[in-house]
Design a protein around this motif. Structure first.
Motif, short mmCIF file in Angstrom:
data_model
loop_
_atom_site.label_atom_id
_atom_site.label_comp_id
_atom_site.label_asym_id
_atom_site.label_seq_id
_atom_site.Cartn_x
_atom_site.Cartn_y
_atom_site.Cartn_z
N GLY A 10 3.12 5.56 -6.44
CA GLY A 10 2.96 5.39 -7.89
C GLY A 10 3.57 4.11 -8.44
O GLY A 10 3.64 3.93 -9.65
N VAL A 11 4.03 3.21 -7.56
CA VAL A 11 4.61 1.94 -8.00
C VAL A 11 3.48 0.96 -8.33
O VAL A 11 2.50 0.86 -7.58
CB VAL A 11 5.53 1.35 -6.91
CG1 VAL A 11 6.10 0.00 -7.35
CG2 VAL A 11 6.65 2.32 -6.57
N SER A 12 3.61 0.25 -9.44
CA SER A 12 2.60 -0.73 -9.83
C SER A 12 2.68 -1.95 -8.91
O SER A 12 3.71 -2.63 -8.85
CB SER A 12 2.81 -1.16 -11.28
OG SER A 12 1.87 -2.16 -11.64
N THR A 13 1.62 -2.21 -8.19
CA THR A 13 1.62 -3.31 -7.21
C THR A 13 0.47 -4.30 -7.42
O THR A 13 0.28 -5.19 -6.60
CB THR A 13 1.53 -2.74 -5.77
OG1 THR A 13 0.31 -1.98 -5.65
CG2 THR A 13 2.71 -1.84 -5.45
N ASP A 14 -0.28 -4.15 -8.49
CA ASP A 14 -1.48 -4.97 -8.68
C ASP A 14 -1.16 -6.47 -8.69
O ASP A 14 -1.86 -7.27 -8.07
CB ASP A 14 -2.18 -4.59 -9.99
CG ASP A 14 -2.81 -3.21 -9.92
OD1 ASP A 14 -2.95 -2.69 -8.79
OD2 ASP A 14 -3.15 -2.64 -10.97
N GLU A 15 -0.10 -6.85 -9.41
CA GLU A 15 0.26 -8.27 -9.50
C GLU A 15 0.68 -8.80 -8.14
O GLU A 15 0.28 -9.89 -7.73
CB GLU A 15 1.38 -8.46 -10.53
CG GLU A 15 1.64 -9.91 -10.88
CD GLU A 15 2.61 -10.04 -12.04
OE1 GLU A 15 2.33 -10.86 -12.94
OE2 GLU A 15 3.64 -9.34 -12.05
N SER A 16 1.50 -8.03 -7.43
CA SER A 16 1.95 -8.45 -6.09
C SER A 16 0.78 -8.56 -5.13
O SER A 16 0.71 -9.51 -4.33
CB SER A 16 2.98 -7.45 -5.55
OG SER A 16 4.15 -7.46 -6.32
N ASP A 50 0.84 -1.21 0.00
CA ASP A 50 0.00 0.00 0.00
C ASP A 50 0.87 1.25 0.00
O ASP A 50 0.57 2.24 -0.69
CB ASP A 50 -0.92 0.01 1.22
CG ASP A 50 -2.09 -0.95 1.07
OD1 ASP A 50 -2.39 -1.34 -0.07
OD2 ASP A 50 -2.70 -1.32 2.09
N ALA A 51 1.96 1.23 0.78
CA ALA A 51 2.89 2.37 0.82
C ALA A 51 3.55 2.58 -0.54
O ALA A 51 3.71 3.72 -1.00
CB ALA A 51 3.95 2.15 1.90
N LEU A 52 3.91 1.49 -1.21
CA LEU A 52 4.51 1.59 -2.54
C LEU A 52 3.50 2.12 -3.56
O LEU A 52 3.83 2.92 -4.43
CB LEU A 52 5.04 0.23 -2.99
CG LEU A 52 6.36 -0.23 -2.36
CD1 LEU A 52 6.61 -1.71 -2.66
CD2 LEU A 52 7.52 0.62 -2.86
N LYS A 53 2.26 1.65 -3.44
CA LYS A 53 1.20 2.09 -4.36
C LYS A 53 0.97 3.59 -4.27
O LYS A 53 0.74 4.27 -5.28
CB LYS A 53 -0.09 1.32 -4.08
CG LYS A 53 -1.17 1.52 -5.13
CD LYS A 53 -2.35 0.59 -4.87
CE LYS A 53 -3.39 0.74 -5.98
NZ LYS A 53 -4.53 -0.19 -5.78
#
Length: 341
Positions: free
Chosen positions: A173-179, A167-170
């Protein structure tokens, strides 16, 4: 009393109040800064004492590095050399010495981040976690530390912690959908309060966007000894050939690739060509009466190109998610056949 209110409304009186307030705020900020820097210094010193080890550099060499004027960048290069050669203890000692000398907050954050990487590479996940958390106190938006923390929590199966990091990475602006889909699938798969069918139903909600979910569902059916006939949608053969090849009964014969594989295994009499050269070659051997051919598999990361002996969802070398490529190889049949997971 009236004179008091007249003085209170005097512009000069207001200016004096404003200047006094500004001075109080400035003084408070300065005092706070002094104490916070002292607190940060004390915390770093405690941190260094906690992680300092006598198993790396000798006391003589440590004192030598402390006594000569070497910048943090040079010490960082020296630590990198030790780390790449596998001398993790020495790399740790050098980074701790650099941490003693550095003053700038950004430099401290950089050194801590690299120190966390060394502990991670050495396999000390809890220590690595502690160091990355320390670096985040200096720089809460440290993307590298957050990414490593997500991998650490994944390996330790602390999935709720990993969700917080993602959530912090998202937010950055980091793409985290796959993770996120992978972590949530793992949480569902390990939930003892859910029935098997309920687990599969919930995990399959991620299958529309991510193919790896279909392999995970296939693995769960085999792990729990559930009939594969219950699977409504199989993964494409390229992503599960190492599993399907070891099955004793044919499945999903509506798919041309599956039909070709089971013909090669002599479990289906309808010939079909495959996109895999190896399956076509074994089918040709079957036609000629040779039934001793088999397949084994190796696994290559499409990102870092490293080859590994077992399947992975996250590359253990470069930590890329869903980067595996399964490569079959024709071999003679062996008496010992193991499932690939």
């Amino acid at each position: 009393m009236e004179n008091f209110f007249i003085d209170y409304r005097d512009p000069i009186f207001g200016l004096i109040i404003l200047i006094s307030a500004a001075l109080i705020v400035a003084t408070a900020s300065y005092v706070w800064g002094v104490f916070s820097k002292r607190d940060e210094k004390d915390r770093i010193e405690r941190f260094i004492r906690k992680f300092d080890s006598s198993n790396g550099l000798s006391t003589k060499h440590k004192e030598l590095l402390r006594s000569i004027d070497i910048g943090s960048e040079s010490l960082g290069l020296l630590a990198t050399v030790f780390s790449k050669s596998g001398d993790f203890e020495k790399a740790i000692n050098v980074y701790l010495i650099a941490l003693e000398n550095v003053k700038d907050k950004k430099d401290k954050e950089f050194i801590l981040t690299n120190l966390g990487k060394v502990y991670f590479q050495a396999g000390f996940l809890k220590k690595s976690e502690e160091i990355f958390l320390e670096s985040l106190k200096l720089g809460p938006r440290n993307e590298t530390s957050l990414k490593y923390l997500s991998v650490i929590y994944e390996r330790l199966k602390l999935y709720q912690n990993e969700l917080e990091v993602l959530d912090a990475l998202k937010e950055q602006g980091v793409s985290t959908d796959e993770s996120l889909a992978f972590v949530k699938s793992q949480i569902i798969a390990n939930d003892a309060n859910l029935s098997f069918d309920k687990k599969i139903k919930e995990i399959m909600t991620f299958s529309k966007d991510f193919d790896f979910v279909l392999r995970l569902v296939l693995e769960l059916h085999l792990k729990h000894q559930e009939p594969l006939s219950k699977i409504r949608k199989f993964p494409n053969l390229a992503s599960c050939i190492d599993i399907i090849w070891h099955l004793k009964e044919p499945v999903n014969l509506r798919d041309r690739e599956f039909k070709a594989l089971f013909y090669a295994k002599n479990l289906n009499n309808e010939f079909e060509t495959s996109s895999f050269f190896e399956i076509n070659a074994i089918s040709a051997m079957r036609k000629s009466g040779f039934f001793e051919a088999d397949l084994n598999f190796k696994y290559v990361c499409k990102e870092c190109k490293n080859t590994l002996p077992t399947h992975f969802y996250r590359c253990p070398i470069c930590y890329s998610l869903q980067s595996v490529e399964i490569l079959p190889k024709i071999v003679r049949k062996d008496d010992e056949i193991n499932m690939p997971f």
